[in-house]
Every structure is written in C-alpha cells, then in structure tokens.
Design a protein around this motif. Structure first.
Motif, PDB file in Angstrom:
ATOM      1  N   GLN A 112      20.494  66.004  45.545  1.00  0.00           N
ATOM      2  CA  GLN A 112      20.234  64.691  44.974  1.00  0.00           C
ATOM      3  C   GLN A 112      19.399  63.838  45.923  1.00  0.00           C
ATOM      4  OE1 GLN A 112      24.399  62.637  45.027  1.00  0.00           O
ATOM      5  NE2 GLN A 112      24.753  64.852  44.920  1.00  0.00           N
ATOM      6  N   TRP A 113      19.118  62.618  45.497  1.00  0.00           N
ATOM      7  CA  TRP A 113      18.183  61.756  46.202  1.00  0.00           C
ATOM      8  C   TRP A 113      18.560  61.542  47.657  1.00  0.00           C
ATOM      9  CZ3 TRP A 113      13.719  60.014  47.126  1.00  0.00           C
ATOM     10  CH2 TRP A 113      13.524  58.832  47.838  1.00  0.00           C
ATOM     11  N   TYR A 114      19.854  61.371  47.941  1.00  0.00           N
ATOM     12  CA  TYR A 114      20.231  61.049  49.323  1.00  0.00           C
ATOM     13  C   TYR A 114      19.955  62.218  50.272  1.00  0.00           C
ATOM     14  CZ  TYR A 114      22.412  58.792  53.232  1.00  0.00           C
ATOM     15  OH  TYR A 114      22.623  58.189  54.450  1.00  0.00           O
ATOM     16  N   HIS A 115      19.998  63.437  49.761  1.00  0.00           N
ATOM     17  CA  HIS A 115      19.636  64.571  50.613  1.00  0.00           C
ATOM     18  C   HIS A 115      18.185  64.442  51.070  1.00  0.00           C
ATOM     19  CE1 HIS A 115      23.081  66.851  48.577  1.00  0.00           C
ATOM     20  NE2 HIS A 115      23.388  66.777  49.857  1.00  0.00           N
ATOM     21  N   ALA A 116      17.295  64.091  50.144  1.00  0.00           N
ATOM     22  CA  ALA A 116      15.883  63.904  50.494  1.00  0.00           C
ATOM     23  C   ALA A 116      15.716  62.751  51.469  1.00  0.00           C
ATOM     24  CB  ALA A 116      15.061  63.662  49.230  1.00  0.00           C
ATOM     25  N   LYS A 117      16.474  61.694  51.237  1.00  0.00           N
ATOM     26  CA  LYS A 117      16.407  60.530  52.125  1.00  0.00           C
ATOM     27  C   LYS A 117      16.873  60.897  53.534  1.00  0.00           C
ATOM     28  CE  LYS A 117      18.021  55.717  52.387  1.00  0.00           C
ATOM     29  NZ  LYS A 117      18.851  54.683  51.693  1.00  0.00           N
ATOM     30  N   ALA A 118      17.935  61.693  53.617  1.00  0.00           N
ATOM     31  CA  ALA A 118      18.440  62.113  54.925  1.00  0.00           C
ATOM     32  C   ALA A 118      17.420  62.985  55.655  1.00  0.00           C
ATOM     33  CB  ALA A 118      19.756  62.864  54.754  1.00  0.00           C
ATOM     34  N   ILE A 119      16.707  63.832  54.904  1.00  0.00           N
ATOM     35  CA  ILE A 119      15.667  64.666  55.516  1.00  0.00           C
ATOM     36  C   ILE A 119      14.582  63.789  56.133  1.00  0.00           C
ATOM     37  CG2 ILE A 119      13.781  66.274  55.007  1.00  0.00           C
ATOM     38  CD1 ILE A 119      15.635  67.572  52.923  1.00  0.00           C
ATOM     39  N   VAL A 120      14.173  62.746  55.410  1.00  0.00           N
ATOM     40  CA  VAL A 120      13.123  61.856  55.911  1.00  0.00           C
ATOM     41  C   VAL A 120      13.612  61.079  57.132  1.00  0.00           C
ATOM     42  CG1 VAL A 120      11.703  59.847  55.379  1.00  0.00           C
ATOM     43  CG2 VAL A 120      12.009  61.640  53.664  1.00  0.00           C
ATOM     44  N   MET A 170      22.295  66.951  59.399  1.00  0.00           N
ATOM     45  CA  MET A 170      21.735  67.552  58.196  1.00  0.00           C
ATOM     46  C   MET A 170      22.571  68.723  57.719  1.00  0.00           C
ATOM     47  SD  MET A 170      19.163  66.681  56.318  1.00  0.00           S
ATOM     48  CE  MET A 170      20.089  66.934  54.816  1.00  0.00           C
ATOM     49  N   SER A 171      23.078  69.532  58.640  1.00  0.00           N
ATOM     50  CA  SER A 171      23.899  70.680  58.235  1.00  0.00           C
ATOM     51  C   SER A 171      25.199  70.224  57.594  1.00  0.00           C
ATOM     52  CB  SER A 171      24.197  71.585  59.437  1.00  0.00           C
ATOM     53  OG  SER A 171      25.115  70.980  60.325  1.00  0.00           O
ATOM     54  N   GLU A 172      25.746  69.110  58.048  1.00  0.00           N
ATOM     55  CA  GLU A 172      27.033  68.636  57.527  1.00  0.00           C
ATOM     56  C   GLU A 172      26.886  67.818  56.245  1.00  0.00           C
ATOM     57  OE1 GLU A 172      29.428  68.692  61.791  1.00  0.00           O
ATOM     58  OE2 GLU A 172      28.983  66.757  60.860  1.00  0.00           O
ATOM     59  N   TYR A 173      25.702  67.352  55.950  1.00  0.00           N
ATOM     60  CA  TYR A 173      25.433  66.679  54.679  1.00  0.00           C
ATOM     61  C   TYR A 173      25.113  67.672  53.563  1.00  0.00           C
ATOM     62  CZ  TYR A 173      25.230  61.667  55.833  1.00  0.00           C
ATOM     63  OH  TYR A 173      25.551  60.363  56.158  1.00  0.00           O
ATOM     64  N   ALA A 174      24.445  68.772  53.901  1.00  0.00           N
ATOM     65  CA  ALA A 174      23.841  69.649  52.892  1.00  0.00           C
ATOM     66  C   ALA A 174      24.876  70.536  52.207  1.00  0.00           C
ATOM     67  CB  ALA A 174      22.769  70.514  53.545  1.00  0.00           C
ATOM     68  N   LEU A 228      26.626  60.005  48.053  1.00  0.00           N
ATOM     69  CA  LEU A 228      26.431  61.202  47.242  1.00  0.00           C
ATOM     70  C   LEU A 228      27.231  61.096  45.954  1.00  0.00           C
ATOM     71  CD1 LEU A 228      26.712  64.003  49.973  1.00  0.00           C
ATOM     72  CD2 LEU A 228      24.617  63.147  48.906  1.00  0.00           C
ATOM     73  N   ASP A 229      26.672  61.638  44.901  1.00  0.00           N
ATOM     74  CA  ASP A 229      27.336  61.600  43.602  1.00  0.00           C
ATOM     75  C   ASP A 229      28.360  62.733  43.514  1.00  0.00           C
ATOM     76  OD1 ASP A 229      28.047  61.074  41.006  1.00  0.00           O
ATOM     77  OD2 ASP A 229      26.282  62.058  40.133  1.00  0.00           O
ATOM     78  N   ILE A 230      29.482  62.567  44.250  1.00  0.00           N
ATOM     79  CA  ILE A 230      30.544  63.569  44.245  1.00  0.00           C
ATOM     80  C   ILE A 230      31.895  62.862  44.259  1.00  0.00           C
ATOM     81  CG2 ILE A 230      29.276  65.435  45.377  1.00  0.00           C
ATOM     82  CD1 ILE A 230      30.418  64.574  48.022  1.00  0.00           C
ATOM     83  N   GLU A 231      32.901  63.542  43.755  1.00  0.00           N
ATOM     84  CA  GLU A 231      34.264  63.036  43.783  1.00  0.00           C
ATOM     85  C   GLU A 231      35.078  63.874  44.756  1.00  0.00           C
ATOM     86  OE1 GLU A 231      36.012  62.844  39.950  1.00  0.00           O
ATOM     87  OE2 GLU A 231      34.474  61.511  39.109  1.00  0.00           O
ATOM     88  N   ILE A 232      35.769  63.197  45.673  1.00  0.00           N
ATOM     89  CA  ILE A 232      36.503  63.890  46.723  1.00  0.00           C
ATOM     90  C   ILE A 232      37.937  63.383  46.754  1.00  0.00           C
ATOM     91  CG2 ILE A 232      36.631  64.390  49.191  1.00  0.00           C
ATOM     92  CD1 ILE A 232      33.643  63.882  49.377  1.00  0.00           C
ATOM     93  N   GLN A 233      38.892  64.306  46.809  1.00  0.00           N
ATOM     94  CA  GLN A 233      40.289  63.944  46.985  1.00  0.00           C
ATOM     95  C   GLN A 233      40.596  63.898  48.473  1.00  0.00           C
ATOM     96  OE1 GLN A 233      42.645  66.753  44.836  1.00  0.00           O
ATOM     97  NE2 GLN A 233      41.592  66.406  42.883  1.00  0.00           N
TER      98      GLN A 233
END
Length: 526
Positions: free
Chosen positions: A18-26, A151-155, A260-265
């Motif tokens: 998603q978008w934030y992954h691209a933003k993190a890369i930049v 980056m490894s921990e976001y991806a 990130l567009d995810i749901e986490i318990q």
C-alpha cells in the motif's frame, strides 16, 4: 515448518502492498541518496583541491600528495564504519525511530560544514575538511542498519526483498546526481570565467573563483537530507520492535494501524511468552549456534565486495584518463578536468551502475538473494580478470569503448549482485532483538573493505601508471572470487517471514533445510 502465532507479526507479513510502503521507501531511500552523494562526490573534486592548494612543479599541474588524497577520500569511510557500529547498537537498545532523525541532522550539518572548511594554509583547509567529513561519515554510517532494519520490519514477506533493495537502489541515484551536480557546477564556473584576461589554455593556472566550485558541490549534499527530515521523525516505531523488544503489543497495533491498512490484535499474553523465548544476546551460545555462520557470511562477503566496489568508484578519476574518457591533467584546465571527470562518472553511473540496482529490485523475489549474489560475484570476477589480463591492449585509444563497456559491466553486476544483496540479507537473517546490531556489524565489515580500498588499493592507481592499475584490477577480481565462495555461508530468505528465517517462531534452519531453501528458491512464490 514452524509458524509464528502472534497476530501482529502475521498481519505485517501478510499486509497488502500500500501507499505507506512506497512512502517508507522514499523516506529511507533519500537517506541513501544522500549517503552515496556525499561519499562519492569527493572523487570529482580531489583533483581540483590539489591544483588549488598545492604547488605545481612548473611542468605538471599540482595534485594532492598520495597520503593527503587517501585521507580526504578515506576519512569519511572511517567515520561511516564507526557510525554503523554505534547507531546499529543504539537502534536495538533505544529503538529504530529514536535515533533515525539524528543521522540526517549530522549528515546535513557536516555536509554544509565540509563546504565551509577554513584555514590560512593548505594543511589547515584539508585538516578542517577531513574533520567534518569524518563526522559526515559517522552520520552516514547510522543510515545503513537503521534504514535496512526499518524497511525489513515494515514490509510483507512477499515483497520485503524488493522493498529493501529499492531503498538501497537510491544509492545509484545519489551517484548519478554526484556526477551531474559536479559537472553542472564546474560547467557554470567554466562559462563564468571565460573572460578576455583569462588564458584557458594555460593548464597550470587555476580559474578565478574555482575555490567556490568544490565547496558548493559538497554543501549541496545537505539538501536531500533536509528535505526528508520532517517525514523521517514522523515515522512510527516499527511494529516488530515495539512488540518483540518493548513487549507492548497494544502500542504496536496502534502504531501500525495508524499508517497501514491492517487490523492487529494485541495478544499481550502470547507476546510475553514469545519475548521470553527469544531473549538471548548476540554473544550467547544460542546465537552462535543459530546464526554464527550467517554472521560470518554477511561480514566476509560485504568486506570483500567493498574492497572491489569502492576501489571501482573512488579510483575512477585515475582510470578515466587511461580509458581515454578524459584528457590527461597536462592537457586540461583545473575546472575543465573537474568537468570531464564528473561527466565520465555520470556516464558510467547511468549505463552501468544505475541499471544494476533496479535489476535487483525487479528480480530479487524471483531469483532470490543467494543466486543473485553468487551470479554478481562470479560475473564481476570474470570481467575484472579480462580487463586485468588484457589491460595493455585495452588501455589504448582504439579500444577505449571496449574498455569502457567491460568496466561498466563490472559496475552493473556489482549492483545486480552483491552490492545490493549484502545490504538485504543482514536485514532478514537475524532476530529482531539484534537485527540492527548484526546489520551494523556486517555493514562495518564492508566499510573496513572500503577503507582497505581507500588507503591501499588507491596507491596503485593515483599516479595513473598502467602496470599498477592492472595490478589493482586483478586484486579486485581475486577478492570477488573469495566473495563468491563465502556466499555459501548464508541462506536464501525469500518468501519467508523474518521470524521463520531467524528461528524466533520456534523453528530453526538446519544445514539441510538451508540447502533445500536454495535449491527450491526458483519455485517459491511471492
């Protein structure tokens, strides 16, 4: 095969791109853009520094003494090595985010100060320049383990290698801009100095205002760092660090849910058990049994790679005249020489260096890290042996394009090969608790190789003697073959979660499993 049972880790592994992954890369990548610019741009101005601050013998243009030249180029690499170790350790102790902004501030401030180097004599100016470039390198050093780890921990696990490689690929963009900016600035001053009173054919003279040219080029290295500072300090801590090291599943879920567009318990009880099971330090027997060979593999391959890679990049200015891509120093003015070196550097980067990085990004999830690294080391060795053995024939006007092509291919396979994968693998192989530290140790080993290049290999090329350059190229070919052999100490990581790779999920890679990972890598799907 064991799988982790923490929803925070499973959610990160399976999150859609998603978008934030691209933003993190930049955000992370602009740090590497700055790193490459600052480390490699110095090669475009050292010839000018020699003409400005040292005396000509009346027959040949002045140049930096060999020890001074090595110090100007190598001191930033020494700072980088120390910065990698310090910031890598701090990244595990204090958190990735807490120290991430500090590196950019140091880089921006020291780039500006490098251009403002002062003194009343050549010695004082060069000493001041070396001082600021050491601390510039110290800040650059922190970017290596922190950017890779973040980056490894976001991806997610299916695109992780490509994302980490994309961050590192910004190094190629930085090298291109180093050549482009230096070429543009020197060209501007060449135009400005075309006055009737100036004899531009007198190569022993130095153009008026040339002292400003190298200072502007160095100071412009602060710009990309300043542009991304705000976004870097706004990045949340990685979910893996917050959950696994700080033990705060609720905060990890909140931080990752914010970007990130995810749901986490939260799963605080499960997290406590997971954390206790993996609470072992880097010097423990458990770490040595699980990852000792991996750490030897990542440190040795990066060390050997950087002897060749930095030798290629830092000695270009001395090899270009032999390749007939630039005029000899005796045939060109000071700023003209700076312009020609920068132009040649830009051409090699555009057609050799830059494409290699992005080939890695495109193919790393298909071919795998292990295969790309083996291929890169092998092809670099082949082309360097060819250049070394046939050097006398290639170093002629008639064969300059063949020479340039072979030389450019070594850059291509460095980057579509170990220069990228040695950055990716340490960010994936090691446990969360010591990931930043292990990446720092690996990267610092690489910079030790770069220091060998700056202070040892350069002595063969600085005077442009063909026999010595030939010797340097053959030495680089041998180090690449050694890198090929040491690659067998690491394992394939593609398509697996970080916890599965490191054994944090309760599994453990055995030699048999690692061999299967390599053999089956071509059929694993992202």
């Amino acid at each position: 095969m064991a799988t982790n049972n923490l929803s925070v880790l499973q959610a990160l592994d399976s999150a859609k791109t998603q978008w934030y992954h691209a933003k993190a890369i930049v955000i992370a990548g602009m740090g590497f853009f700055t790193d490459a610019y600052d480390l490699f741009v110095i090669s475009t101005v050292t010839k000018l520094l020699g003409r400005l601050y040292y005396q000509s013998d009346g027959k040949h243009p002045a140049k930096l003494p060999t020890n001074v030249n090595n110090a100007v180029i190598g001191v930033a690499l020494v700072g980088t090595l120390l910065g990698q170790l310090v910031f890598g350790w701090l990244g595990d102790k204090l958190g990735r985010k807490k120290v991430y902004g500090i590196t950019l501030v140091m880089m921006a401030l020291c780039a500006i100060c490098s251009g403002l180097s002062f003194g009343s004599s050549a010695k004082s100016v060069i000493t001041t320049l070396c001082f600021f470039r050491f601390w510039l390198g110290f800040g650059i050093g922190g970017d290596y383990p922190l950017s890779a780890t973040i980056m490894s921990e976001y991806a997610n696990k299916s695109t992780r290698g490509a994302f980490i490689a994309a961050v590192f690929a910004m190094q190629g963009v930085g090298i291109i801009f180093a050549g482009f900016v230096s070429m543009t600035v020197s060209h501007f001053f060449l135009i400005a100095n075309r006055a009737p009173s100036f004899n531009e054919n007198h190569v022993l003279s130095v153009q008026p205002n040339a002292d400003y040219a190298w200072r502007i080029v160095l100071m412009l290295g602060a710009l990309p760092a300043l542009l991304t500072y705000y976004w870097r300090i706004k990045m949340p801590e990685t979910g893996r660090y917050t959950a696994v090291i700080e033990g705060n599943a609720k905060q990890a879920a909140a931080d990752m849910g914010r970007v990130l567009d995810i749901e986490i318990q939260a799963e605080q009880d499960k997290l406590a058990a997971f954390k206790a099971k993996n609470d072992y330090p880097i010097w423990s027997q458990k770490f040595v049994e699980r990852h000792g060979l991996h750490l030897i593999g990542t440190t040795t391959t990066w060390f050997l790679l950087d002897i060749a890679f930095y030798s290629q990049n830092l000695t270009q200015k001395d090899i270009f005249p032999v390749m007939h891509l630039t005029d000899k120093a005796e045939e060109v003015s000071a700023l003209g020489e700076m312009f020609q070196i920068s132009r040649a550097m830009l051409v090699v980067a555009m057609f050799g260096t830059f494409p290699g990085y992005w080939f890695t990004v495109a193919f790393i999830e298909k071919l795998g890290r292990f295969n790309i690294q083996l291929m890169g080391f092998f092809m670099m060795s082949i082309f360097m042996f060819i250049v070394g053995i046939k050097y006398e024939d290639l170093a002629t006007e008639k064969n300059r394009y063949v020479f340039a092509t072979l030389y450019g291919l070594t850059f291509f396979f460095a980057n579509f090969g170990p220069n990228s994968t040695t950055f990716v693998l340490p960010a994936e192989l090691f446990p969360t608790r010591v990931r930043s530290t292990c990446h720092a140790l690996s990267a610092a080993s690489g910079k030790a190789g770069a220091i060998v290049s700056a202070f040892a290999i350069q002595k063969y090329t600085v005077n442009g003697e063909k026999k010595k350059i030939r010797t340097a190229i053959i030495i680089m070919a041998v180090t690449n073959m050694l890198g090929f052999l040491f690659t067998f100490l690491v394992t394939e990581t593609k398509g697996r979660s970080l916890e599965e790779i490191s054994g944090e999920d309760g599994g453990k890679d055995t030699p048999e499993m690692e061999m299967n990972n390599r053999e089956d890598s071509h059929v694993q799907e992202s």
